[in-house]
Design an enzyme around this catalytic site. Structure first.
Site, PDB file in Angstrom:
ATOM      1  N   GLY A 225       0.809  -1.029  -0.049  1.00 37.26           N
ATOM      2  CA  GLY A 225      -0.075  -0.033  -0.110  1.00 37.26           C
ATOM      3  C   GLY A 225       0.818   1.197   0.186  1.00 37.26           C
ATOM      4  N   SER A 226       0.413   2.269   0.522  1.00 44.85           N
ATOM      5  CA  SER A 226       0.885   3.608   0.214  1.00 44.85           C
ATOM      6  C   SER A 226       2.081   3.693   1.343  1.00 44.85           C
ATOM      7  CB  SER A 226      -0.050   4.644   0.709  1.00 44.85           C
ATOM      8  OG  SER A 226      -0.471   4.652   1.982  1.00 44.85           O
ATOM      9  N   THR A 227       3.052   4.422   1.178  1.00 43.20           N
ATOM     10  CA  THR A 227       4.226   4.782   2.029  1.00 43.20           C
ATOM     11  C   THR A 227       3.859   5.353   3.423  1.00 43.20           C
ATOM     12  OG1 THR A 227       5.761   4.954   0.341  1.00 43.20           O
ATOM     13  CG2 THR A 227       6.481   5.990   2.265  1.00 43.20           C
ATOM     14  N   GLU A 228       2.518   6.257   3.384  1.00 48.81           N
ATOM     15  CA  GLU A 228       2.092   6.905   4.459  1.00 48.81           C
ATOM     16  C   GLU A 228       1.661   5.883   5.630  1.00 48.81           C
ATOM     17  OE1 GLU A 228      -1.008   9.130   3.276  1.00 48.81           O
ATOM     18  OE2 GLU A 228      -1.719   9.507   5.348  1.00 48.81           O
ATOM     19  N   VAL A 229       0.802   4.944   4.954  1.00 51.32           N
ATOM     20  CA  VAL A 229       0.208   3.859   5.751  1.00 51.32           C
ATOM     21  C   VAL A 229       1.153   2.966   6.299  1.00 51.32           C
ATOM     22  CG1 VAL A 229      -1.408   1.994   6.009  1.00 51.32           C
ATOM     23  CG2 VAL A 229      -2.041   3.948   5.094  1.00 51.32           C
ATOM     24  N   GLY A 230       2.427   2.589   5.340  1.00 47.46           N
ATOM     25  CA  GLY A 230       3.371   1.800   5.747  1.00 47.46           C
ATOM     26  C   GLY A 230       4.172   2.403   7.002  1.00 47.46           C
ATOM     27  N   GLU A 247       5.594  -3.354   1.176  1.00 45.34           N
ATOM     28  CA  GLU A 247       5.754  -3.058  -0.437  1.00 45.34           C
ATOM     29  C   GLU A 247       4.955  -1.811  -0.588  1.00 45.34           C
ATOM     30  OE1 GLU A 247       7.444  -4.528  -2.803  1.00 45.34           O
ATOM     31  OE2 GLU A 247       7.613  -6.443  -2.208  1.00 45.34           O
ATOM     32  N   CYS A 281       1.936   0.010  -8.911  1.00 43.13           N
ATOM     33  CA  CYS A 281       3.124   0.481  -7.981  1.00 43.13           C
ATOM     34  C   CYS A 281       4.207   0.527  -8.957  1.00 43.13           C
ATOM     35  CB  CYS A 281       3.366  -0.420  -6.688  1.00 43.13           C
ATOM     36  SG  CYS A 281       3.436  -2.147  -7.320  1.00 43.13           S
TER      37      CYS A 281
HETATM   38  P1  NAP Z   1      -3.275   2.397   1.280  1.00 41.86           P
HETATM   39  O1  NAP Z   1      -4.086   3.622   1.505  1.00 41.86           O
HETATM   40  O2  NAP Z   1      -1.975   2.623   1.749  1.00 41.86           O
HETATM   41  O3  NAP Z   1      -4.139   1.331   1.922  1.00 41.86           O
HETATM   42  C1  NAP Z   1      -3.604  -0.100   1.656  1.00 41.86           C
HETATM   43  C2  NAP Z   1      -4.164  -1.234   2.652  1.00 41.86           C
HETATM   44  O4  NAP Z   1      -4.030  -0.614   3.883  1.00 41.86           O
HETATM   45  C3  NAP Z   1      -5.631  -1.044   2.633  1.00 41.86           C
HETATM   46  O5  NAP Z   1      -6.224  -2.317   2.799  1.00 41.86           O
HETATM   47  C4  NAP Z   1      -6.327  -0.160   3.643  1.00 41.86           C
HETATM   48  O6  NAP Z   1      -7.405  -0.353   4.206  1.00 41.86           O
HETATM   49  C5  NAP Z   1      -4.995  -0.612   4.791  1.00 41.86           C
HETATM   50  N1  NAP Z   1      -4.817   0.520   5.706  1.00 41.86           N
HETATM   51  C6  NAP Z   1      -5.405   1.824   5.761  1.00 41.86           C
HETATM   52  N2  NAP Z   1      -4.845   2.437   6.970  1.00 41.86           N
HETATM   53  C7  NAP Z   1      -4.415   1.652   7.815  1.00 41.86           C
HETATM   54  C8  NAP Z   1      -3.517   1.618   8.931  1.00 41.86           C
HETATM   55  N3  NAP Z   1      -3.390   2.577   9.723  1.00 41.86           N
HETATM   56  N4  NAP Z   1      -3.069   0.379   9.446  1.00 41.86           N
HETATM   57  C9  NAP Z   1      -3.066  -0.904   8.665  1.00 41.86           C
HETATM   58  N5  NAP Z   1      -3.688  -0.919   7.258  1.00 41.86           N
HETATM   59  C10 NAP Z   1      -4.374   0.107   7.017  1.00 41.86           C
HETATM   60  O7  NAP Z   1      -3.178   2.238  -0.279  1.00 41.86           O
HETATM   61  P2  NAP Z   1      -4.029   2.035  -1.465  1.00 41.86           P
HETATM   62  O8  NAP Z   1      -4.631   3.439  -1.764  1.00 41.86           O
HETATM   63  O9  NAP Z   1      -5.008   0.936  -1.320  1.00 41.86           O
HETATM   64  O10 NAP Z   1      -3.235   1.680  -2.737  1.00 41.86           O
HETATM   65  C11 NAP Z   1      -2.302   2.502  -3.404  1.00 41.86           C
HETATM   66  C12 NAP Z   1      -0.896   2.575  -2.917  1.00 41.86           C
HETATM   67  O11 NAP Z   1      -0.430   1.321  -2.639  1.00 41.86           O
HETATM   68  C13 NAP Z   1      -0.093   3.339  -3.779  1.00 41.86           C
HETATM   69  O12 NAP Z   1       0.902   4.090  -2.833  1.00 41.86           O
HETATM   70  C14 NAP Z   1       0.570   2.205  -4.419  1.00 41.86           C
HETATM   71  O13 NAP Z   1       2.118   2.526  -5.064  1.00 41.86           O
HETATM   72  C15 NAP Z   1       0.651   1.263  -3.404  1.00 41.86           C
HETATM   73  N6  NAP Z   1       1.162  -0.270  -4.034  1.00 41.86           N
HETATM   74  C16 NAP Z   1       2.415  -0.608  -3.736  1.00 41.86           C
HETATM   75  C17 NAP Z   1       2.771  -1.770  -4.426  1.00 41.86           C
HETATM   76  C18 NAP Z   1       4.142  -2.599  -4.169  1.00 41.86           C
HETATM   77  O14 NAP Z   1       4.182  -3.584  -4.471  1.00 41.86           O
HETATM   78  N7  NAP Z   1       5.006  -1.790  -3.650  1.00 41.86           N
HETATM   79  C19 NAP Z   1       1.818  -2.437  -4.997  1.00 41.86           C
HETATM   80  C20 NAP Z   1       0.644  -1.986  -5.396  1.00 41.86           C
HETATM   81  C21 NAP Z   1       0.293  -0.803  -4.636  1.00 41.86           C
HETATM   82  P3  NAP Z   1      -8.623   0.581   3.568  1.00 41.86           P
HETATM   83  O15 NAP Z   1      -8.781   0.469   2.447  1.00 41.86           O
HETATM   84  O16 NAP Z   1      -9.818   0.167   4.279  1.00 41.86           O
HETATM   85  O17 NAP Z   1      -8.213   2.077   4.255  1.00 41.86           O
END
Ligand code: NAP
Ligand code: MG
Length: 473
Positions: A225-230, A247, A281
């Site tokens: 997911g996003s760097t911020e949530v990471g 990731e 990503c």
């Molecule tokens: P996201 O907002 O970071 O959400 C990812 C997951 O984390 C979702 O299931 C989300 O649930 C959950 N989440 C949110 N807040 C959380 C917290 N505080 N603690 C634990 N989990 C939490 O990312 P996204 O908007 O779904 O996806 C886009 C991002 O993913 C982009 O930055 C993209 O680059 C990245 N990405 C990276 C890769 C890689 O392999 N490096 C692959 C694909 C995507 P909710 O949906 O319920 O908020």
């Protein structure tokens, strides 16, 4: 019991049964796809407890038995492939054909089988007569698997398949905007897996995801997911020293050298950037092109891009779909509008129909853009590619490396040795030569810098969901 394989029966297995649920709308049409459950922290607690109880029995199976289970799960995904692809297309938006829904379901099968087939024998470290030491790979326990909405089935499999192979059980949390896809792929795996080895819990990331990441019974979090949530997950996991594979976001650079054939690379450049309508990503998100070939590369890209149909995913022939959600659509709208205002040229697209029901943003190419424009330096995650002109390759390398992201990168050249030499200087987890973004289940994938840490796939991926144990004597 015989199973009726249809889209309707798949939806019936996963739909919410009570009012604790949310509407899932098709991002292309606004039609109701179904209702996804919204679970609470008690449900998460019960799921973790069941996963914990099931784990010793699962780990006690032989490695061969778990490998057989993964192959049977892959067989199930093959049987359910069409209903899965249809749901993915309706919920995520991606078309059936091309590098889209059917391709993603095929990827689920490929990664399940690769996780089953990858050998991970005990490693003998020292055996010199005086000392004998070997390394074994033990299960960690219960793995929490948190996924994004862009490749919601395949990324879930990337996390689940190796975890199960190594004797862990899994509690998975899909992104809320693709809950049904996450539930569906798990439901299909669970037509063959033993009970409680894999459970999905749906609900908001800030509560369910946060609680999963900070839970003392979770030994490892696989997060994409996003760097911020990471960052939030790192904090949440600190008390328990929970293992993490992160990731995170990407903003991949591609560098085109003066010796390319612009017509020959246009298709590869296009799909490197626009796969899944840019919501990938490791998609090419900033393209640095040498001045001497700049105009020819742009011309060829425009010609190829204009020929690729975008539309409703279920209509055969479309190869690009809508953005998955309104927030993402608005991000792309704002970044392209700001680029235009700054004086950059929009040579294709850039003119979305704001009144349309679907979140369609047209394929957009932006030229003569300042290298520090927000469209270049921020992760836009959509179908808009900024093309930056450079005259010295050193400058292109410096620009490629100057961001905090470091997921992937690519070098485009007819001189392999030169391209390899530049590749070695790029700060990225993967550098592709003359292509961008292709993944293989045996080739480790992951980020440098703030794109995360840890590697998925292949032997590295199996080790990442294990506890290494040394036996001496
Ligand atoms: P996201 O907002 O970071 O959400 C990812 C997951 O984390 C979702 O299931 C989300 O649930 C959950 N989440 C949110 N807040 C959380 C917290 N505080 N603690 C634990 N989990 C939490 O990312 P996204 O908007 O779904 O996806 C886009 C991002 O993913 C982009 O930055 C993209 O680059 C990245 N990405 C990276 C890769 C890689 O392999 N490096 C692959 C694909 C995507 P909710 O949906 O319920 O908020
Ligand atoms: Mg999000």
């Amino acid at each position: 019991m015989s199973e009726t394989i249809s889209y309707e029966s798949l939806l019936a297995r996963i739909q919410a049964r009570d009012e604790h649920s949310h509407d899932v709308l098709d991002p292309a049409t606004g039609d109701l796809v179904g209702r996804a459950p919204v679970q609470d922290l008690d449900a998460l607690e019960r799921a973790i407890e069941r996963a914990r109880a099931a784990q010793p029995g699962w780990a006690a199976l032989t490695d061969q038995a778990r490998r057989d289970h993964l192959h049977r799960a892959a067989d199930a995904v093959e049987r359910w492939a069409e209903p899965l692809a249809e749901l993915l297309s309706r919920e995520q938006g991606k078309p059936l054909d091309g590098l889209n829904a059917r391709f993603e379901v095929g990827g689920c099968v490929a990664w399940l089988r690769a996780a089953a087939e990858t050998p991970l024998p005990t490693e003998v470290l020292v055996d010199d007569g005086a000392t004998y030491a070997e390394m074994q790979y033990r299960p960690i326990g219960v793995v929490g698997a948190i996924t994004p909405w862009n490749w919601p089935m395949m990324i879930a499999i990337w996390q689940i398949a190796p975890s199960l192979r190594m004797g862990n059980t899994v509690v998975a949390k899909p992104a809320q905007s693709t809950d049904l896809s996450g539930l569906a792929i798990a439901a299909v795996l669970n037509t063959t897996l033993p009970a409680d080895v894999l459970t999905v819990v749906t609900g908001p990331g800030r509560s369910i995801g946060q609680a999963l990441s900070s839970h003392p019974s979770i030994g490892k979090i696989m997060f994409t997911g996003s760097t911020e949530v990471g960052r939030q997950i790192i904090e949440a996991s600190a008390d328990n020293i929970t293992r993490l594979t992160l990731e995170l976001g990407g903003n991949d650079a591609g560098i085109v050298l003066p010796d390319v054939d612009p017509a020959a690379i246009a298709e590869g450049l296009f799909w490197g950037a626009f796969i899944n309508t840019g919501q990938t990503c490791a998609a090419l998100k900033r393209l640095y092109v040498h001045d001497s070939v700049y105009d020819a590369v742009v011309e060829n890209l425009i010609a190829f891009a204009a020929s690729v149909p975008m539309g409703i995913g279920l209509q055969e022939g479309n190869l690009l779909g809508p953005l998955q959600n309104r927030k993402q659509y608005e991000t792309v709208v704002a970044l392209v509008a700001a680029a235009k205002e700054s004086g950059a040229q929009i040579v294709l697209g850039g003119d979305p129909d704001d009144a349309a029901v679907g979140h369609f943003y047209p394929t957009t190419l932006v030229t003569d853009i300042d290298p520090h424009n927000a469209l270049v330096v921020e992760e836009q995650f959509g179908p808009a590619l900024p093309i930056i002109r450079y005259s010295e390759v050193e400058e292109a390398i410096r620009l490629a490396n100057e961001l905090d992201f470091g997921l992937g990168a690519s070098v485009w050249s007819s001189d392999r040795a030169k391209a390899q030499q530049i590749a070695g200087r790029l700060e990225a987890g993967t550098v592709w030569l003359n292509s961008h973004g292709g993944l293989h289940p045996m080739v480790p994938f992951g980020g440098a810098k703030q794109s995360g840490y840890g590697r998925e796939f292949g032997v590295e991926g199996l080790k990442a969901v294990s506890e290494a144990q040394v036996i001496v004597g």
